[in-house]
Design a protein around this motif. Structure first.
Motif, PDB file in Angstrom:
ATOM      1  N   GLN A  77       0.857  -1.189   0.000  1.00  0.00           N
ATOM      2  CA  GLN A  77       0.000   0.000   0.000  1.00  0.00           C
ATOM      3  C   GLN A  77       0.895   1.242   0.000  1.00  0.00           C
ATOM      4  O   GLN A  77       1.969   1.239   0.602  1.00  0.00           O
ATOM      5  N   PHE A  78       0.431   2.299  -0.636  1.00  0.00           N
ATOM      6  CA  PHE A  78       1.225   3.514  -0.781  1.00  0.00           C
ATOM      7  C   PHE A  78       0.465   4.680  -0.166  1.00  0.00           C
ATOM      8  O   PHE A  78      -0.609   5.062  -0.647  1.00  0.00           O
ATOM      9  N   GLN A  79       1.011   5.229   0.921  1.00  0.00           N
ATOM     10  CA  GLN A  79       0.442   6.380   1.602  1.00  0.00           C
ATOM     11  C   GLN A  79       1.506   7.463   1.717  1.00  0.00           C
ATOM     12  O   GLN A  79       2.675   7.174   2.013  1.00  0.00           O
ATOM     13  N   VAL A  80       1.106   8.711   1.484  1.00  0.00           N
ATOM     14  CA  VAL A  80       2.059   9.810   1.431  1.00  0.00           C
ATOM     15  C   VAL A  80       2.820   9.948   2.746  1.00  0.00           C
ATOM     16  O   VAL A  80       4.049  10.085   2.769  1.00  0.00           O
ATOM     17  N   ALA A  81       2.102   9.909   3.867  1.00  0.00           N
ATOM     18  CA  ALA A  81       2.759  10.076   5.168  1.00  0.00           C
ATOM     19  C   ALA A  81       3.766   8.962   5.422  1.00  0.00           C
ATOM     20  O   ALA A  81       4.882   9.212   5.903  1.00  0.00           O
ATOM     21  N   ILE A  96       5.293   7.171   3.128  1.00  0.00           N
ATOM     22  CA  ILE A  96       6.406   7.303   2.190  1.00  0.00           C
ATOM     23  C   ILE A  96       7.396   8.348   2.675  1.00  0.00           C
ATOM     24  O   ILE A  96       8.621   8.136   2.654  1.00  0.00           O
ATOM     25  N   ILE A  97       6.886   9.496   3.140  1.00  0.00           N
ATOM     26  CA  ILE A  97       7.775  10.553   3.642  1.00  0.00           C
ATOM     27  C   ILE A  97       8.544  10.059   4.867  1.00  0.00           C
ATOM     28  O   ILE A  97       9.761  10.281   4.990  1.00  0.00           O
ATOM     29  N   SER A  98       7.849   9.386   5.770  1.00  0.00           N
ATOM     30  CA  SER A  98       8.510   8.868   6.969  1.00  0.00           C
ATOM     31  C   SER A  98       9.586   7.859   6.615  1.00  0.00           C
ATOM     32  O   SER A  98      10.690   7.880   7.175  1.00  0.00           O
ATOM     33  N   CYS A 141      11.233   7.680   3.830  1.00  0.00           N
ATOM     34  CA  CYS A 141      12.356   8.374   3.193  1.00  0.00           C
ATOM     35  C   CYS A 141      13.281   8.972   4.250  1.00  0.00           C
ATOM     36  O   CYS A 141      14.511   8.890   4.141  1.00  0.00           O
ATOM     37  N   THR A 187       2.366  10.483  12.585  1.00  0.00           N
ATOM     38  CA  THR A 187       3.314  10.473  11.477  1.00  0.00           C
ATOM     39  C   THR A 187       4.646  11.104  11.863  1.00  0.00           C
ATOM     40  O   THR A 187       5.709  10.680  11.397  1.00  0.00           O
TER      41      THR A 187
END
Length: 251
Positions: free
Chosen positions: A36-40, A42-44, A46, A203
């Motif tokens: 699953q791909f969630q913005v929060a 993904i940023i975390s 990274c 997050t």
């Protein structure tokens, strides 16, 4: 091995996992479901990946000091590529991101074994344990007191290597001492006070609840303030002929 054998008469070992384990086993891809791909998230991830790469860089520098072969830019880049490649493949087989294991650096310092062939052999054993649950279960037989005794030396060696690296960072300057002191203190907060950041969003806590993450962010931020922003102001003052306030005599 000697510690485990000595623990057998005291009943501190349990060979049950070995008897219950299968001889051969293969991990099933995406065992916990499709990605699953969630913005929060993904940023975390990274941010955590950058921190992991920073930790790996520090480990490679420490290992270079131990083996008397300082790690240059090319070596560090190759090591980070290996980490990121492993981190990209690991989730396919239900694993976590890959990072240098600091305890192994302590193991090198303790045993003085530096051969890359030994490292390759160790990698072969890891592959064997990944495909043979029975071999992997042998690790679970080692009692916790035995692991703890070895851990004291391993972690102590890692800390000593870190201190050797810090000594070369110019700790005779007050600003460098302040960077090290604050970074260590900030990094210890999530360990000594796990609920310290409880009021922050979930997050954000993904990063703040990690001592490595917070310590790294503090060190980078302070380094920018003292060694880059401050240096730029000094250079600008030198160009205009102004004397920095901190260097003016106090009347």
């Amino acid at each position: 091995m000697i510690g485990t054998l000595l623990a057998i008469p005291f009943g501190a070992t349990d060979f049950g996992p070995v008897a219950d384990a299968d001889a051969i086993g293969f991990p099933s891809p995406f065992h916990f479901g499709a990605p699953q791909f969630q913005v929060a998230a993904i940023i975390s991830m990274c941010v955590v990946m950058v921190v992991s790469m920073t930790e790996s860089t520090a480990d490679m520098l420490a290992l270079g000091e131990i083996v008397d072969r300082p790690a240059d830019e090319r070596t560090i880049a190759a090591g980070l590529r290996a980490d990121t490649l492993g981190s990209a493949l690991s989730p396919l087989f239900n694993g976590f991101m890959c990072s240098a294991f600091a305890q192994n650096i302590g193991l090198v310092a303790m045993t003085r074994i530096r051969s890359r062939y030994v490292v390759a052999t160790g990698g072969g054993f890891l592959v064997l344990m990944g495909l043979c649950p029975m071999a992997a279960s042998l690790i679970a037989v080692v009692p916790r007191p035995v692991l703890g005794g070895a851990g004291v030396v391993l972690f102590g060696s890692v800390a000593a290597s870190g201190i050797q690296t810090l000594v070369k960072a110019g700790l005779d300057r007050d600003d460098n001492i302040l960077i090290v002191a604050v970074s260590l203190a900030v990094g210890i907060i999530p360990i000594t006070a796990p609920d310290f950041y409880h009021a922050f969003p979930q997050t954000v806590r993904i990063v703040l609840d990690s001592g490595i993450s917070t310590g790294c962010v503090a060190a980078v931020a302070l380094n920018l303030v003292f060694h880059h922003l401050g240096r730029a102001r000094e250079q600008a003052g030198a160009t205009t002929g102004a004397v920095p306030l901190a260097r003016q005599p106090i009347s």
